[in-house]
Design a protein around this motif. Structure first.
Motif, PDB file in Angstrom:
ATOM      1  N   ASN A  95       0.247   0.966   5.753  1.00 21.62           N
ATOM      2  CA  ASN A  95       0.138   2.357   5.004  1.00 21.62           C
ATOM      3  C   ASN A  95      -0.789   2.389   3.614  1.00 21.62           C
ATOM      4  O   ASN A  95      -0.638   1.649   2.810  1.00 21.62           O
ATOM      5  CB  ASN A  95       1.503   2.774   4.677  1.00 21.62           C
ATOM      6  N   ASP A  96      -2.020   3.074   3.586  1.00 19.79           N
ATOM      7  CA  ASP A  96      -2.784   2.863   2.649  1.00 19.79           C
ATOM      8  C   ASP A  96      -2.263   3.256   1.056  1.00 19.79           C
ATOM      9  O   ASP A  96      -2.661   2.782   0.254  1.00 19.79           O
ATOM     10  CB  ASP A  96      -4.145   3.851   2.767  1.00 19.79           C
ATOM     11  N   ASP A  97      -1.282   4.523   1.087  1.00 20.26           N
ATOM     12  CA  ASP A  97      -0.715   4.854   0.096  1.00 20.26           C
ATOM     13  C   ASP A  97       0.078   3.549  -0.560  1.00 20.26           C
ATOM     14  O   ASP A  97       0.333   3.433  -1.705  1.00 20.26           O
ATOM     15  CB  ASP A  97       0.183   6.182   0.220  1.00 20.26           C
ATOM     16  N   PHE A  98       0.999   2.936   0.229  1.00 22.33           N
ATOM     17  CA  PHE A  98       1.682   1.926   0.046  1.00 22.33           C
ATOM     18  C   PHE A  98       0.994   0.753  -0.434  1.00 22.33           C
ATOM     19  O   PHE A  98       1.318   0.096  -1.782  1.00 22.33           O
ATOM     20  CB  PHE A  98       2.832   1.509   1.067  1.00 22.33           C
ATOM     21  N   LYS A 100      -1.879   0.768  -2.013  1.00 23.46           N
ATOM     22  CA  LYS A 100      -2.253   1.100  -3.444  1.00 23.46           C
ATOM     23  C   LYS A 100      -1.281   0.822  -4.324  1.00 23.46           C
ATOM     24  O   LYS A 100      -1.421   0.466  -5.437  1.00 23.46           O
ATOM     25  CB  LYS A 100      -3.035   2.582  -3.395  1.00 23.46           C
ATOM     26  N   PHE A 101       0.055   1.664  -3.928  1.00 22.92           N
ATOM     27  CA  PHE A 101       1.274   1.475  -4.814  1.00 22.92           C
ATOM     28  C   PHE A 101       1.311  -0.268  -5.051  1.00 22.92           C
ATOM     29  O   PHE A 101       1.517  -0.679  -6.383  1.00 22.92           O
ATOM     30  CB  PHE A 101       2.277   2.017  -4.184  1.00 22.92           C
ATOM     31  N   LEU A 102       1.395  -1.109  -4.198  1.00 26.94           N
ATOM     32  CA  LEU A 102       1.683  -2.403  -4.140  1.00 26.94           C
ATOM     33  C   LEU A 102       0.475  -3.110  -5.161  1.00 26.94           C
ATOM     34  O   LEU A 102       1.037  -3.926  -5.821  1.00 26.94           O
ATOM     35  CB  LEU A 102       1.693  -3.234  -2.537  1.00 26.94           C
ATOM     36  N   LYS A 103      -0.714  -2.814  -4.788  1.00 27.78           N
ATOM     37  CA  LYS A 103      -1.671  -3.417  -5.798  1.00 27.78           C
ATOM     38  C   LYS A 103      -1.624  -3.109  -7.146  1.00 27.78           C
ATOM     39  O   LYS A 103      -1.781  -3.965  -8.200  1.00 27.78           O
ATOM     40  CB  LYS A 103      -3.191  -2.958  -5.190  1.00 27.78           C
ATOM     41  N   ASP A 104      -1.108  -1.681  -7.509  1.00 28.21           N
ATOM     42  CA  ASP A 104      -0.983  -1.236  -8.865  1.00 28.21           C
ATOM     43  C   ASP A 104       0.368  -2.241  -9.492  1.00 28.21           C
ATOM     44  O   ASP A 104       0.205  -2.554 -10.593  1.00 28.21           O
ATOM     45  CB  ASP A 104      -0.714   0.296  -8.926  1.00 28.21           C
ATOM     46  N   ARG A 105       1.359  -2.113  -8.668  1.00 23.85           N
ATOM     47  CA  ARG A 105       2.466  -2.920  -9.065  1.00 23.85           C
ATOM     48  C   ARG A 105       2.319  -4.233  -9.381  1.00 23.85           C
ATOM     49  O   ARG A 105       3.185  -5.041  -9.961  1.00 23.85           O
ATOM     50  CB  ARG A 105       3.684  -2.649  -8.192  1.00 23.85           C
ATOM     51  N   THR A 106       1.605  -4.936  -8.835  1.00 23.05           N
ATOM     52  CA  THR A 106       1.458  -6.579  -8.994  1.00 23.05           C
ATOM     53  C   THR A 106       0.105  -6.962  -9.856  1.00 23.05           C
ATOM     54  O   THR A 106      -0.336  -8.049  -9.844  1.00 23.05           O
ATOM     55  CB  THR A 106       1.135  -6.922  -7.540  1.00 23.05           C
ATOM     56  N   GLN A 107      -0.496  -5.793 -10.533  1.00 24.69           N
ATOM     57  CA  GLN A 107      -1.636  -6.158 -11.094  1.00 24.69           C
ATOM     58  C   GLN A 107      -1.080  -6.596 -12.573  1.00 24.69           C
ATOM     59  O   GLN A 107      -0.183  -5.607 -13.265  1.00 24.69           O
ATOM     60  CB  GLN A 107      -2.423  -4.880 -11.325  1.00 24.69           C
ATOM     61  N   SER A 108      -1.541  -7.551 -12.911  1.00 27.51           N
ATOM     62  CA  SER A 108      -1.429  -7.950 -14.589  1.00 27.51           C
ATOM     63  C   SER A 108      -1.857  -7.331 -15.178  1.00 27.51           C
ATOM     64  O   SER A 108      -3.284  -6.884 -15.134  1.00 27.51           O
ATOM     65  CB  SER A 108      -1.357  -9.496 -14.423  1.00 27.51           C
ATOM     66  N   TYR A 109      -1.803  -7.000 -16.482  1.00 28.13           N
ATOM     67  CA  TYR A 109      -2.678  -6.391 -17.802  1.00 28.13           C
ATOM     68  C   TYR A 109      -1.977  -6.839 -19.192  1.00 28.13           C
ATOM     69  O   TYR A 109      -1.085  -7.474 -19.129  1.00 28.13           O
ATOM     70  CB  TYR A 109      -2.745  -5.042 -17.366  1.00 28.13           C
ATOM     71  N   LEU A 139       8.570  -1.979  -1.514  1.00 27.88           N
ATOM     72  CA  LEU A 139       8.635  -0.932  -0.572  1.00 27.88           C
ATOM     73  C   LEU A 139       9.571   0.185  -0.844  1.00 27.88           C
ATOM     74  O   LEU A 139       9.723   1.291  -0.907  1.00 27.88           O
ATOM     75  CB  LEU A 139       8.994  -1.564   0.827  1.00 27.88           C
ATOM     76  N   LEU A 140      10.904  -0.425  -1.087  1.00 33.81           N
ATOM     77  CA  LEU A 140      12.143   0.613  -1.267  1.00 33.81           C
ATOM     78  C   LEU A 140      11.837   1.394  -2.744  1.00 33.81           C
ATOM     79  O   LEU A 140      12.292   2.555  -2.876  1.00 33.81           O
ATOM     80  CB  LEU A 140      13.555  -0.243  -1.644  1.00 33.81           C
ATOM     81  N   GLU A 141      11.231   0.800  -3.925  1.00 33.23           N
ATOM     82  CA  GLU A 141      10.656   1.433  -4.876  1.00 33.23           C
ATOM     83  C   GLU A 141       9.864   2.570  -4.623  1.00 33.23           C
ATOM     84  O   GLU A 141       9.833   3.624  -4.992  1.00 33.23           O
ATOM     85  CB  GLU A 141      10.027   0.520  -5.940  1.00 33.23           C
ATOM     86  N   PHE A 142       8.730   2.356  -3.694  1.00 33.18           N
ATOM     87  CA  PHE A 142       7.908   3.164  -3.091  1.00 33.18           C
ATOM     88  C   PHE A 142       8.363   4.473  -2.675  1.00 33.18           C
ATOM     89  O   PHE A 142       8.283   5.603  -3.033  1.00 33.18           O
ATOM     90  CB  PHE A 142       6.818   2.556  -2.333  1.00 33.18           C
ATOM     91  N   LEU A 143       9.329   4.226  -1.707  1.00 34.94           N
ATOM     92  CA  LEU A 143       9.936   5.133  -0.969  1.00 34.94           C
ATOM     93  C   LEU A 143      10.988   5.950  -1.736  1.00 34.94           C
ATOM     94  O   LEU A 143      11.202   7.315  -1.362  1.00 34.94           O
ATOM     95  CB  LEU A 143      10.786   4.383   0.227  1.00 34.94           C
TER      96      LEU A 143
END
Length: 179
Positions: free
Chosen positions: A111-114, A116-125, A149-153
Motif C-alpha cells: 500500500n503506497d499510502d502506508f 509513505k507513512f512508514l518512511k516518514d515515521r522511521t525518518q530521523s531528523y 500499521l495500527l497507528e496508520f489505520l
C-alpha cells in the motif's frame, strides 16, 4: 508464541477528539440538571477511558474488516498513560494474533499510502532519532510493523468514524466524593 504484544497509538486522551467525546457525554448528563452526580469531580476517568477504548477497539476491528476484508482482534486491552504529556500520549496496549497480524501487515506492505507513512515515521531528523530504519520496520524487526500499521489505520479510523461520535461507552462514577 501465537500472539504479539503491541500498541495502538490512537491519539490519546489528552486534548484530543477522544477526550472531547468523553467530556461531551459527561456535560450532557450534568448540564440538563437531571444527573447532578455526573459532576466532573465525581467521574472515575480511568474506568471511563477503559470503557471508551473497549468500544473503540471493537469498532476499529469492524472498520479494518469492512474496509480491507481482514479480521483482527485486540485482546487484553490496557491504557498506557505517560507521566508527562509533553513527549508522549496515551496508547492502548494489547495482544493480537500473530496470524492475523501477518495477514494485515502483508496486505499493507504493498500500500503506497502506508509505505509513505512508514518512511516518514522511521525518518530521523534534528531533535529526533528513530529507533527503527524504514528497512528494519518493513522487515518487521521485533514485530514492530504491526504497531506502525495500527497507528496508520487508527488515524484513518479517527478521521472517518470517531469524529462523528460513533464510540459508545459508559461514564463511571467514583464511589466516594467529598464536595
Amino acid at each position: 508464541m501465537n500472539k504479539i504484544d503491541t500498541t495502538i497509538n490512537f491519539g490519546g486522551f489528552y486534548e484530543s477528539i477522544h477526550f472531547g467525546n468523553i467530556e461531551s457525554l459527561i456535560e450532557s448528563y450534568y448540564e440538563d440538571g437531571n444527573f447532578p452526580e455526573y459532576h466532573y469531580k465525581n467521574i472515575d476517568y480511568k474506568k471511563t477511558e477503559q470503557s471508551y477504548i473497549e468500544d473503540y477497539c471493537s469498532k476499529f476491528t469492524d472498520y479494518i474488516f469492512n474496509e480491507y476484508g481482514i479480521k483482527i482482534d485486540f485482546k487484553n486491552l490496557k491504557i498506557y498513560s505517560p507521566d508527562y504529556y509533553n513527549f508522549d500520549t496515551d496508547k492502548i496496549d494489547c495482544f493480537v494474533s500473530k496470524f492475523q497480524s501477518n495477514k494485515l501487515t502483508n496486505y499493507f506492505k504493498k500500500n503506497d499510502d502506508f509505505l509513505k507513512f512508514l518512511k516518514d515515521r522511521t525518518q530521523s531528523y534534528d531533535g529526533y532519532h528513530s529507533f527503527y530504519t524504514f528497512e528494519q520496520a518493513l522487515n518487521n524487526k521485533d514485530n514492530i510493523l504491526i504497531m506502525y500499521l495500527l497507528e496508520f489505520l487508527s488515524s484513518e479510523f479517527n478521521e472517518k468514524q470517531v469524529v462523528y461520535g460513533e464510540i459508545e461507552f459508559d461514564v463511571h462514577l467514583l464511589k466516594e466524593v467529598k464536595w
